[in-house]
Design an enzyme around this catalytic site. Structure first.
Site, PDB file in Angstrom:
ATOM      1  N   ASP A  66      16.604  25.103  34.171  1.00 35.34           N
ATOM      2  CA  ASP A  66      17.129  26.350  33.580  1.00 35.34           C
ATOM      3  C   ASP A  66      16.812  26.479  32.089  1.00 35.34           C
ATOM      4  OD1 ASP A  66      19.060  24.203  33.416  1.00 35.34           O
ATOM      5  OD2 ASP A  66      20.589  25.624  32.798  1.00 35.34           O
ATOM      6  N   HIS A 143      24.229  14.684  27.338  1.00 37.83           N
ATOM      7  CA  HIS A 143      24.161  15.404  28.613  1.00 37.83           C
ATOM      8  C   HIS A 143      23.924  14.385  29.730  1.00 37.83           C
ATOM      9  CE1 HIS A 143      23.784  18.932  31.032  1.00 37.83           C
ATOM     10  NE2 HIS A 143      22.471  19.008  31.087  1.00 37.83           N
ATOM     11  N   HIS A 272      25.843  29.858  28.104  1.00 40.98           N
ATOM     12  CA  HIS A 272      25.626  28.939  29.239  1.00 40.98           C
ATOM     13  C   HIS A 272      26.820  28.966  30.198  1.00 40.98           C
ATOM     14  CE1 HIS A 272      24.441  25.077  31.234  1.00 40.98           C
ATOM     15  NE2 HIS A 272      23.227  25.448  30.867  1.00 40.98           N
TER      16      HIS A 272
HETATM   17 ZN    ZN Z   1      21.589  24.224  31.424  1.00 40.06          ZN
HETATM   18 ZN    ZN Z   2      21.205  20.683  31.690  1.00 34.86          ZN
END
Ligand code: ZN
Ligand code: ZN
Length: 313
Positions: A66, A143, A272
């Protein structure tokens, strides 16, 4: 000189009828930067009236689709437009290999040079792009996979000369005023020396913008957002879904607000959003309880750094 931030996509992994995948343009006289390039980003650039051929650099936070899958299409378009100017691509190590593996994007078939700046896990922080009047620095985020966030910052501008006082001190020529701005003493025709003290104000800090996604709240994110005029921070979930945010390596709206508050940022834009939220109103409300100057990022709206509610201190 003004700098505009234009969010191009505010959806998380799954686009919706009203929200596109991650991408954000920065426009400044003579320069255009792009942060992330989810699928569809080049159409959003078009809709936003942004000149693709003006792009100087693209900054990719991480290699989740994405944030990345729009890049091959954009590069193919630039090649078809016979771009000749080099383009800087900043992103995680391995980005060059990913792109080179795609048909049509092999090094020998490109009409223009791609200058890769690849970031390795554990890199800490690094200036990844610089011009005469601004820098972009990268810092590691937190992340599920390696991810980096970015901070755009104008270089400090010289203090203002108090023209009336300077004239009273005997200065008459532009060059003398310029010297004062550089904090140099000026020798007048009659031999008198005029010192800059008291005639020039303090250096004025440049505007700054932090791009912080995808991530859990982290030291890297807070450092990028430190005193920033504008922070674009992911808020994939409401705080009621904290467990889901932890599991997927994302932030809640409340956590994004905590980062902005702890960093002393001036304004926060949330982005997001999970496709489960038809409207981000509840997320904005949640964040405003901790950090009142919060809005949901609006796609294709131009946020001017230093104006338009994004004021510079
Ligand atoms: Zn993302
Ligand atoms: Zn991500």
């Amino acid at each position: 000189m003004t700098t505009e931030i234009i969010p191009l996509g505010t959806a998380s992994a799954i686009p919706t009828r009203t929200r596109h995948l991650s991408g954000c343009a920065l426009r400044r006289e003579g320069h255009a930067l792009l942060f992330d390039c989810g699928e569809g980003t080049q159409y959003q650039l078009l809709k936003g009236g942004l000149n693709r051929s003006r792009l100087d650099a693209v900054f990719i936070t991480h290699v989740h689709g994405d944030h990345l899958y729009g890049l091959p299409g954009l590069l193919a378009t630039l090649a078809l437009m016979n771009r000749e100017a080099p383009l800087t691509l900043v992103g995680p190590a391995g980005l060059e290999a990913i792109l080179a593996a795609l048909p049509g994007l092999e090094r020998e078939r490109r009409s223009f040079e791609l200058r890769f700046v690849e970031l390795e896990e554990g890199f800490g922080h690094r200036v990844v792009f610089e011009t005469d009047d601004f820098t972009v620095e990268a810092r590691e985020l937190a992340h599920r996979i390696f991810a980096a966030g970015f901070r755009f910052e104008e270089k400090a501008r010289p203090g203002r000369v108090d023209a009336a006082k300077a004239r009273a001190a005997g200065l008459t020529e532009g060059g003398q005023f310029e010297a004062l701005k550089r904090r140099e003493a000026v020798t007048l025709a009659d031999g008198r020396v005029v010192e800059p003290e008291g005639l020039v104000g303090p250096e004025r800090p440049g505007a700054s913008f932090a791009y912080v996604l995808d991530t859990r709240p982290s030291d890297g994110g807070r450092a990028l957002a430190r005193g920033a005029d504008l922070v674009l921070h992911e808020a994939t979930f409401a705080h009621a879904l904290l467990a889901r945010a932890v599991e997927t390596g994302h932030s809640t709206a409340r956590e994004a607000a905590e980062v902005a508050r702890d960093a002393g940022a001036k304004k926060l834009l949330l982005t997001h959003f999970s496709s489960r939220y038809a409207e981000p109103d509840a997320l904005v409300e949640e964040a405003r309880r901790l950090f009142p100057n919060t809005d949901a990022a609006e796609e294709l709206r131009r946020y001017v750094l230093g104006a338009d509610g994004v004021t510079r201190g």
